[in-house]
Write a protein that holds these residues in place. Structure first.
Motif, PDB file in Angstrom:
ATOM      1  N   ASP A 210       0.822  -1.213   0.000  1.00  0.00           N
ATOM      2  CA  ASP A 210       0.000   0.000   0.000  1.00  0.00           C
ATOM      3  C   ASP A 210       0.852   1.258   0.000  1.00  0.00           C
ATOM      4  OD1 ASP A 210      -2.852  -1.049   0.376  1.00  0.00           O
ATOM      5  OD2 ASP A 210      -1.779  -2.084   1.984  1.00  0.00           O
ATOM      6  N   GLY A 211       2.077   1.116   0.479  1.00  0.00           N
ATOM      7  CA  GLY A 211       2.965   2.264   0.537  1.00  0.00           C
ATOM      8  C   GLY A 211       4.392   1.815   0.754  1.00  0.00           C
ATOM      9  N   PHE A 212       5.326   2.726   0.501  1.00  0.00           N
ATOM     10  CA  PHE A 212       6.723   2.393   0.766  1.00  0.00           C
ATOM     11  C   PHE A 212       7.522   3.642   1.078  1.00  0.00           C
ATOM     12  CE2 PHE A 212       6.633   2.485  -4.059  1.00  0.00           C
ATOM     13  CZ  PHE A 212       7.455   3.588  -4.266  1.00  0.00           C
ATOM     14  N   CYS A 213       8.650   3.438   1.740  1.00  0.00           N
ATOM     15  CA  CYS A 213       9.622   4.512   1.944  1.00  0.00           C
ATOM     16  C   CYS A 213      10.914   4.081   1.281  1.00  0.00           C
ATOM     17  CB  CYS A 213       9.861   4.782   3.425  1.00  0.00           C
ATOM     18  SG  CYS A 213      11.004   6.171   3.705  1.00  0.00           S
ATOM     19  N   VAL A 214      11.446   4.956   0.432  1.00  0.00           N
ATOM     20  CA  VAL A 214      12.650   4.637  -0.325  1.00  0.00           C
ATOM     21  C   VAL A 214      13.312   5.946  -0.741  1.00  0.00           C
ATOM     22  CG1 VAL A 214      11.618   4.607  -2.647  1.00  0.00           C
ATOM     23  CG2 VAL A 214      13.519   3.040  -2.128  1.00  0.00           C
ATOM     24  N   GLY A 215      14.532   5.842  -1.230  1.00  0.00           N
ATOM     25  CA  GLY A 215      15.212   7.006  -1.774  1.00  0.00           C
ATOM     26  C   GLY A 215      14.796   7.269  -3.204  1.00  0.00           C
ATOM     27  N   GLU A 216      15.158   8.451  -3.672  1.00  0.00           N
ATOM     28  CA  GLU A 216      14.937   8.774  -5.079  1.00  0.00           C
ATOM     29  C   GLU A 216      15.925   7.979  -5.949  1.00  0.00           C
ATOM     30  OE1 GLU A 216      12.383  10.214  -6.021  1.00  0.00           O
ATOM     31  OE2 GLU A 216      11.752  11.145  -4.147  1.00  0.00           O
ATOM     32  N   PRO A 217      15.559   7.719  -7.201  1.00  0.00           N
ATOM     33  CA  PRO A 217      14.459   8.324  -7.954  1.00  0.00           C
ATOM     34  C   PRO A 217      13.169   7.533  -7.909  1.00  0.00           C
ATOM     35  CG  PRO A 217      15.785   7.037  -9.451  1.00  0.00           C
ATOM     36  CD  PRO A 217      16.425   6.890  -8.084  1.00  0.00           C
ATOM     37  N   TRP A 218      13.061   6.552  -7.000  1.00  0.00           N
ATOM     38  CA  TRP A 218      11.953   5.594  -7.100  1.00  0.00           C
ATOM     39  C   TRP A 218      10.616   6.166  -6.664  1.00  0.00           C
ATOM     40  CZ3 TRP A 218      13.805   3.016 -10.620  1.00  0.00           C
ATOM     41  CH2 TRP A 218      15.146   2.627 -10.637  1.00  0.00           C
ATOM     42  N   ASN A 219      10.599   7.202  -5.832  1.00  0.00           N
ATOM     43  CA  ASN A 219       9.327   7.853  -5.503  1.00  0.00           C
ATOM     44  C   ASN A 219       8.805   8.639  -6.707  1.00  0.00           C
ATOM     45  OD1 ASN A 219       9.208   7.329  -2.440  1.00  0.00           O
ATOM     46  ND2 ASN A 219      11.242   8.209  -2.704  1.00  0.00           N
ATOM     47  N   HIS A 220       9.710   9.379  -7.341  1.00  0.00           N
ATOM     48  CA  HIS A 220       9.317  10.132  -8.525  1.00  0.00           C
ATOM     49  C   HIS A 220       8.980   9.194  -9.683  1.00  0.00           C
ATOM     50  CE1 HIS A 220       8.842  13.757 -10.827  1.00  0.00           C
ATOM     51  NE2 HIS A 220       9.727  13.381 -11.730  1.00  0.00           N
ATOM     52  N   ARG A 221       9.676   8.081  -9.762  1.00  0.00           N
ATOM     53  CA  ARG A 221       9.390   7.076 -10.791  1.00  0.00           C
ATOM     54  C   ARG A 221       7.967   6.537 -10.628  1.00  0.00           C
ATOM     55  NH1 ARG A 221      11.635   6.397 -15.460  1.00  0.00           N
ATOM     56  NH2 ARG A 221       9.469   6.297 -16.124  1.00  0.00           N
ATOM     57  N   ALA A 222       7.524   6.339  -9.389  1.00  0.00           N
ATOM     58  CA  ALA A 222       6.160   5.851  -9.141  1.00  0.00           C
ATOM     59  C   ALA A 222       5.119   6.841  -9.648  1.00  0.00           C
ATOM     60  CB  ALA A 222       5.956   5.586  -7.652  1.00  0.00           C
ATOM     61  N   ILE A 223       5.429   8.137  -9.542  1.00  0.00           N
ATOM     62  CA  ILE A 223       4.526   9.169 -10.068  1.00  0.00           C
ATOM     63  C   ILE A 223       4.525   9.144 -11.592  1.00  0.00           C
ATOM     64  CG2 ILE A 223       4.201  11.668 -10.295  1.00  0.00           C
ATOM     65  CD1 ILE A 223       5.209  11.923  -7.398  1.00  0.00           C
ATOM     66  N   ILE A 224       5.708   9.103 -12.197  1.00  0.00           N
ATOM     67  CA  ILE A 224       5.816   9.059 -13.666  1.00  0.00           C
ATOM     68  C   ILE A 224       5.046   7.858 -14.219  1.00  0.00           C
ATOM     69  CG2 ILE A 224       7.412   8.695 -15.596  1.00  0.00           C
ATOM     70  CD1 ILE A 224       9.534  10.252 -13.977  1.00  0.00           C
ATOM     71  N   ASP A 225       5.142   6.727 -13.513  1.00  0.00           N
ATOM     72  CA  ASP A 225       4.486   5.495 -13.966  1.00  0.00           C
ATOM     73  C   ASP A 225       3.019   5.408 -13.575  1.00  0.00           C
ATOM     74  OD1 ASP A 225       6.986   4.949 -14.895  1.00  0.00           O
ATOM     75  OD2 ASP A 225       7.343   3.185 -13.640  1.00  0.00           O
ATOM     76  N   GLY A 226       2.541   6.400 -12.813  1.00  0.00           N
ATOM     77  CA  GLY A 226       1.126   6.463 -12.463  1.00  0.00           C
ATOM     78  C   GLY A 226       0.654   5.463 -11.435  1.00  0.00           C
ATOM     79  N   VAL A 227       1.585   4.945 -10.606  1.00  0.00           N
ATOM     80  CA  VAL A 227       1.186   3.927  -9.623  1.00  0.00           C
ATOM     81  C   VAL A 227       1.199   4.432  -8.185  1.00  0.00           C
ATOM     82  CG1 VAL A 227       1.941   2.040 -11.105  1.00  0.00           C
ATOM     83  CG2 VAL A 227       3.526   2.948  -9.397  1.00  0.00           C
TER      84      VAL A 227
END
Length: 414
Positions: A210-227
């Motif tokens: 349901d959620g995660f904590c991680v470093g970039e770029p993977w948070n921004h990647r999740a936005i780009i990928d729409g998930v």
């Protein structure tokens, strides 16, 4: 004399300067250095493990820019697949150093999250720049921040799963702190799993969390990928928090003190180079986006390193507290209080059963004498105090003065 000390002080002068400072160089380290009979690095080729994350950048750029050669060493960045792999290779000597989670180094030193081994933190690599991402499905139901998540979890009862990257690591502690600040006990109210950083987005895409904590770029990647959407940045949890460090074993520092000094100085200079301006940051983003490093598109990296944020739901903002690699040296000093904080959280969440000697352990791990020498060699400003004070998201101040009271004082804990 190695080239890197010619512009400033001779190594012997650096050692003498450090020795008369508030924190002098340890006799053991002085003996090891002089026994070598040379200022040159004892080991001239070093393997530095890294995980595909934006904050590996100063390690990569030290090698890519040739700053390592200036300091008499050759850095070989070695891409690793998980923090557990980094831990194991550091402990068994397959890696000489690593871009690594601060809390992982402390955990290994204390025998938590792996076999016990005396460890060393040479410097901080970055401040800030991680985030907590919630799934688009949760966001569509109103869980767009901590309060919204707590409300949804109270209304829709089911098992909620959140991912962090390593049990004693930074991402686990930011996730737990943020959940607890919003009245959610991560140990009782949710299921927490461990997922390597590059696998976070794919796992969210198929509904594994349901959620995660991680470093970039993977948070921004999740936005780009729409998930996913960004529910919080870690700088909101703790402004200028410690994050990745240059870690190694205590044995390595004792055996190769000149090498440890040279590598630290080279990476300090790389961090300074990255933070020097827009052009350098863009060059860094282009470099580390490559398949051999982070393996993502440049646009997933180059926005947030400039402080240009979006949350995936139409909100955009400029964040002055974005990821920094140098910030006039404020980033890199291995504050004892930073290491102590991670131990307080390990105790809070039951990873440590008893209170350690917080200050003594931090002094064992954080190589402040060596850092000061590297800072002098690379002309990096050094703060006056080995402790610092910060107010976190819940309004509680951490200053390292009474770690036992601090660790025991949280309402939400194990």
């Amino acid at each position: 004399m190695t080239d890197f000390l010619k512009p400033s002080l001779s190594r012997r002068a650096v050692l003498q300067t450090a020795a008369v400072g508030a924190i002098g160089i340890s006799p053991a380290l002085r003996a090891a250095v002089y026994a070598a009979g040379s200022d040159a690095p004892e080991k001239t080729e070093v393997r530095i493990g890294f995980i595909p994350l934006t904050d590996c950048a100063s390690v990569v750029m030290a090698a890519e820019l040739g700053l390592d050669k200036k300091y008499g060493v050759k850095i070989i960045p070695t891409k690793e697949s998980s923090w557990a792999g980094v831990r194991d290779k550091l402990v068994n000597g397959e890696l000489d150093f690593a871009h690594v989670l601060c809390g992982l180094i402390y955990g290994v030193h204390l025998g938590v999250g792996g076999a016990k081994k005396d460890m060393a933190v040479l410097m901080n690599l970055n401040h800030n720049g991680q985030a907590i991402t919630l799934s688009k499905k949760l966001a569509d139901k109103g869980a767009v921040d901590g309060a919204g998540l707590a409300k949804l979890m109270s209304l829709e009862k089911r098992e909620y799963t959140f991912a962090q990257t390593f049990p004693t690591g930074t991402h686990a502690m930011w996730l737990y702190y943020w959940l607890a600040a919003n009245g959610i006990n991560p140990m009782k109210d949710a299921k927490v799993i461990t997922v390597p950083p590059p696998q976070m987005v794919a796992n969210m895409r198929v509904g594994n969390m349901d959620g995660f904590c991680v470093g970039e770029p993977w948070n921004h990647r999740a936005i780009i990928d729409g998930v996913g959407v960004t529910a919080a940045t870690t700088q909101e949890i703790w402004k200028d928090h410690p994050e990745k460090v240059l870690g190694t074993t205590a044995d390595f520092v004792k055996k190769y003190p000149n090498t440890a000094l040279a590598v630290t100085a080279a990476i300090l200079e790389a961090g300074k180079w990255i933070d020097a301006g827009l052009q350098n940051k863009n060059k860094m983003a282009e470099t580390i986006a490559a398949k051999s490093y982070v393996n993502t598109s440049v646009d997933a990296i180059n926005q947030r390193i400039l402080g240009r944020y979006q949350n995936g739901m139409g909100k955009t903002w400029d964040d002055p507290n974005h990821m920094k690699f140098f910030n006039d040296g404020a980033v890199n000093f291995p504050y004892l209080s930073d290491g102590m904080w991670f131990m307080t959280q390990h105790k809070r969440w039951g990873l440590l059963k008893d209170h350690p000697d917080y200050l003594a352990v931090a002094k064992q791990i954080n190589q402040i004498d060596l850092y000061k020498q590297a800072a002098t060699a690379s002309k990096t400003p050094i703060p006056k105090d080995v402790m610092r004070s910060s107010k976190l998201i819940d309004g509680v101040v951490w200053d390292g003065k009474d770690p036992k009271k601090y660790a025991d004082g949280f309402k939400v804990k194990v």
